[in-house]
Write a protein that holds these residues in place. Structure first.
Motif: not given
Length: 193
Positions: A119-126, A130-134, A172-176
């Motif tokens: 869902q994190i990866t999809q949130s970037y497309l939309r 993505a806070h809650l997903y993280y 997505e992986l190196l995100n704060p």
């Protein structure tokens, strides 16, 4: 099952802080699954074998419903129905759900963590937040850690690393926001530690 002995000893001694074998501390396994079994044993006030299988039965029901709803959410109700039926009638999960072993609950938490990462990866497309997903990635990974130990982090880490490398989406992986996952993980394992 050795796991049922641990839950029985936990209930008899009323010491829910750590897993026991022979009423002595056993530090090899984290306690979440044993807590679930002890909860159902205390809830139904019996030592029958079916009580110790309840966490797996619930994990099975949740897994079947979860894969259906994921397929449905992807806009393909038939895909969700196929996934649910495949999950329901596959031999290995069916045997696991009827057992008293840790794996069905562990697999459910790992699957939920990986799904939240998806869902994190999809949130970037939309272009949505993505806070809650993280945060939920960390919570489910922490619950998997409390179920079976550090292997949860290893499995999740390998899946995320290889998918991220394949997609070349290192942001997505190196995100704060990954700190939210760490916070969720620490809050989950803080239940025991």
């Amino acid at each position: 099952f050795p796991v049922t002995i641990r839950a029985r000893e936990m209930s008899i001694s009323k010491n829910y802080l750590y897993v026991q074998i022979g009423f002595e501390p056993f530090w090899e396994k984290p306690p979440l699954f044993i807590w679930f079994q002890a909860f159902f044993q205390n809830l139904f006030n019996t030592h029958s074998s079916w009580v110790y299988k309840m966490p797996n039965v619930i994990a099975g029901v949740v897994s079947v419903n979860l894969v259906y709803h994921i397929g449905d959410k992807l806009g393909k109700r038939m895909l969700g129905a196929f996934w649910a039926l495949a999950t329901l009638f596959t031999l290995a999960p069916f045997i696991y759900w009827r057992s008293g072993i840790i794996d069905p609950v562990f697999n459910l938490f790992i699957f939920l963590a990986i799904y939240k990462w998806y869902q994190i990866t999809q949130s970037y497309l939309r272009e949505e937040r993505a806070h809650l997903y993280y945060l939920m990635v960390g919570v489910f990974l922490g619950l998997a850690f409390l179920t079976k130990g550090p292997v949860a982090v290893l499995i999740f880490g390998l899946v995320v690393f290889f998918v991220t490398a394949n997609r070349s989406k290192w942001h997505e992986l190196l995100n704060p926001l990954l700190l939210l996952s760490v916070l969720g993980f620490l809050l989950s394992i803080g239940l025991w530690v």
